[in-house]
Design an enzyme around this catalytic site. Structure first.
Site, PDB file in Angstrom:
ATOM      1  N   GLU A   1       0.899  -1.357   0.098  1.00 14.17           N
ATOM      2  CA  GLU A   1      -0.128  -0.085   0.028  1.00 14.17           C
ATOM      3  C   GLU A   1       0.766   1.376  -0.191  1.00 14.17           C
ATOM      4  OE1 GLU A   1      -2.895  -0.352   3.096  1.00 14.17           O
ATOM      5  OE2 GLU A   1      -4.030  -2.059   2.150  1.00 14.17           O
TER       6      GLU A   1
ATOM      7  N   GLU B   1      -4.680  -8.221  -0.703  1.00 17.27           N
ATOM      8  CA  GLU B   1      -5.597  -8.314   0.240  1.00 17.27           C
ATOM      9  C   GLU B   1      -7.231  -8.021  -0.094  1.00 17.27           C
ATOM     10  OE1 GLU B   1      -4.575  -5.485   3.224  1.00 17.27           O
ATOM     11  OE2 GLU B   1      -2.609  -5.888   3.256  1.00 17.27           O
TER      12      GLU B   1
END
Length: 664
Positions: free
Chosen positions: A276, A396
């Site tokens: 991220e 994810e």
């Protein structure tokens, strides 16, 4: 292990330092059971020398299932306490580069004949590798995947691995993860507190050894593994706009060490550059996209230059924020195509449509908006990458509300989300890795905390399941029971029956089916409700031609009744007689109609953060976060929305830290 042939491959290289150096080529070991019968088996072992010529060799392994070697050929085999050493027979001691030496043996087994988990040649461990696949084949073989979250990525001392409440990783955990059907494991690792000061930023040797140990355990179980830099993204790499050189140096030093340390590992290990990616203090989105590309390029260059198995290792590159917005997808497409390297994978994350995922702004149902969000998201990712021959891993996925409590989203709505998620990801050829920070798979009992949820997730890997508009059938205790009609979502299946336990209900008497409209008769609901105690009186299951059955909870309720109370902004609990009903969401408005509390752009507050029901103790809690955003001495009208359709009004007023709540 089934009779016949069970093959096991392993690769070995020797790393002379933790820096990125060209490693020796090492060896490959192939182990195969060529015949098996009750209590006995034959096996062949082939050792290929990929490095410098050797004169004299010993191959060692441990039996995982208590097997024994009875006699061997082309090698001298000794055995002690379950550990086997096969040494050259003299005439085959010399093995030139790229040549293979073979031996075989007859063994015995009792309970199982599991292949050895790892080998070592002349004292150096051989790590499972498997054959090199194309990026598309490799990514497909990783489906489905699981995140070992909040463990190696935990931050805090004294023991990072357990500081967020999870136990230390064990081999038994990985055994059980594999037994659930997962083919790959993502190992999020936060390195921030495990590196020394600049300019070297040396990784703590013990911590690196621990990460390598877990990777070895997973690879030894033929699981694909993905290792990354995880919370480093919000701890220090985010400072890159204002501390460019320092951040880039630390990032490069960490990946230089990791590339060297893992060079020996075979192709089933992948590297993910950064979790991220995000930046603060930038001049705007274009600069952030450029900085992410710079980190991707540096990561790529370091790993490829480290040589050995890293020369062709599959590398996973993220979009900015691992977002699937087109503005972030396009730059990564261009960058991957520019590398002209077939061994690259793109990654994004997906936690669904935010109002639904967090249960805020009235997003209580898996409705058309939630489904369209997933469809659009996966379509963009597919068309940007898959259609161009670039594989994608959803590194994810889950629901944001799970960070608070897995009950933040109502059970049936949650199940519909995961059923559709798995179906459409499969349709678009996306590999998915479930985010699990310990709230899903219990890491000591090895049981799912919500078996029904996992049943739907697992089923979605292969087929669709039938669902319905709701999994709750409410009948008010204060009124006569009436028939209830529910829309089924057949999802390509066909309805095969309705059951109460293992007892089939009678079509035409207990229920009727008109297309996708299922009607439960008043007589059946009356019988199933029994004495009509508040709460669930019976659980019915609709069975379909494939997939997981859908459960209906037959519930007796009356309008919930809250009571007057006082409290503080830190602790305010409304005594509530829920009377069998369940809370869906809560609205908050001032007397002038303005929205009150956090998220002041909507009247509907966030479940679990602003408010939460406690059915066991009969309380509705308003959280400090809710009061932190209220005006003093102005009455707020709360409207509690329940799943039965009932609405209940309540009033609160905050004065400093004191709070008063009334029903009128």
């Amino acid at each position: 292990m089934a009779a016949g042939v069970a093959a096991l491959t392993a690769s070995l290289v020797t790393v002379t330092a933790t820096e990125a150096v060209a490693a020796e080529a090492g060896c490959t070991v192939a182990y195969s059971v060529t015949g098996q019968w009750s209590g006995g088996f034959t096996a062949d072992v082939a050792v290929t020398n990929n490095g410098a010529a050797v004169d004299g060799w010993q191959l060692s392994w441990e039996w995982p299932s208590g097997q024994r070697v009875r006699n061997a050929w082309n090698a001298k085999v000794t055995e002690s306490d379950g550990r086997v050493t096969a040494a050259d027979a003299g005439y085959n001691a010399k093995v030139a580069t790229s040549k293979t030496v073979k031996f075989g043996f007859i063994g015995t087994w009792a309970e199982a004949n599991t292949a050895p988990l790892s080998f070592s040649l002349n004292g150096v461990t051989c790590v499972h590798g498997g054959k090199q696949l194309t990026a598309m084949e490799h990514t497909a073989a990783m489906q489905p995947g699981w995140n070992l979250g909040n463990t190696l990525d935990s931050v805090g001392m004294p023991d990072d691995e357990t500081s967020w409440g999870n136990p230390r990783i064990t081999e038994a955990l990985l055994d059980n993860v594999k037994a659930q059907g997962f083919k790959s494991v993502r190992l999020p690792v936060t390195w921030t507190a495990r590196v020394g000061p600049g300019p070297d930023h040396t990784i703590d040797a013990a911590y690196l050894a621990r990460v390598k140990e877990v990777v070895r355990w997973a690879l030894a179980r033929d699981l694909y593994v993905m290792v990354n830099l995880h919370h480093d993204s919000w701890q220090w790499t985010l400072k890159m706009p204002t501390e460019h050189d320092q951040v880039l140096n630390q990032f490069n030093r960490i990946w230089t060490q990791l590339a060297g340390a893992f060079t020996e590992f075979g192709p089933k290990l992948t590297f993910e550059g950064l979790n991220e990616p995000q930046f603060t203090g930038s001049t705007g989105k274009p600069q952030e996209i450029q900085l992410n590309a710079e980190l991707n390029a540096s990561f790529y260059d370091i790993v490829r230059r480290s040589g050995g198995n890293n020369a062709k290792r599959l590398l996973v590159l993220p979009t900015l924020h691992t977002s699937s917005e087109q503005v972030y997808l396009d730059p990564l497409v261009d960058q991957i195509q520019g590398f002209d390297d077939p061994n690259l994978i793109a990654t994004v994350h997906n936690y669904g449509y935010w109002p639904f995922s967090a249960n805020v702004a009235g997003g209580t149902r898996f409705d058309a908006s939630v489904q369209q969000y997933l469809t659009d998201d996966f379509d963009r990712v597919h068309d940007s990458f898959i259609a161009r021959g670039i594989p994608v891993i959803i590194g994810e996925y889950g629901l944001l509300g799970f960070d608070q409590h897995t009950g933040t989203i109502e059970q049936g709505e949650k199940l519909k989300f995961f059923e559709y998620f798995g179906h459409y990801a499969r349709a678009k050829k996306l590999t998915t890795m479930l985010w699990d920070n310990g709230q899903h798979f219990n890491r000591t009992s090895f049981q799912w905390n919500d078996p029904e949820l996992f049943a739907h997730i697992k089923s979605s890997w292969k087929v669709r399941s039938g669902t319905a508009y709701t999994d709750q059938v409410f009948s008010a205790k204060s009124s006569p029971v009436t028939a209830k009609t529910i829309k089924l979502n057949l999802n390509g299946t066909s309805f095969s029956g309705l059951y109460n336990g293992n007892t089939a209900l009678t079509r035409g008497v207990d229920y009727t089916l008109d297309g996708d409209q299922l009607t439960l008769t008043a007589s059946a609901l009356t019988r199933l409700s029994g004495s009509r105690d508040y709460g669930t009186n019976a659980v019915l299951t609709a069975r379909f031609s494939q997939g997981v059955p859908w459960r209906f909870h037959v519930i007796t309720y009356d309008t919930p009744v809250p009571s007057d109370t006082t409290g503080t902004t830190e602790k305010f609990e409304i005594p509530t007689d829920f009377r069998g009903d369940q809370l869906a969401t809560m609205e908050a408005k001032y007397d002038d109609g303005a929205f009150a509390g956090p998220h002041d752009w909507t009247s509907f507050k966030e479940f679990g953060r602003a408010f939460a029901p406690n059915y066991t103790d009969g309380l509705t809690t308003l959280k400090p976060e809710f009061f932190n955003n209220l005006k003093d001495d102005e009455r707020v009208t709360l409207t509690f929305h329940f799943w039965s359709g009932e609405k209940v009004t309540y009033y609160v007023t905050k004065s400093g830290t004191a709070v008063t709540g009334t029903t009128a």
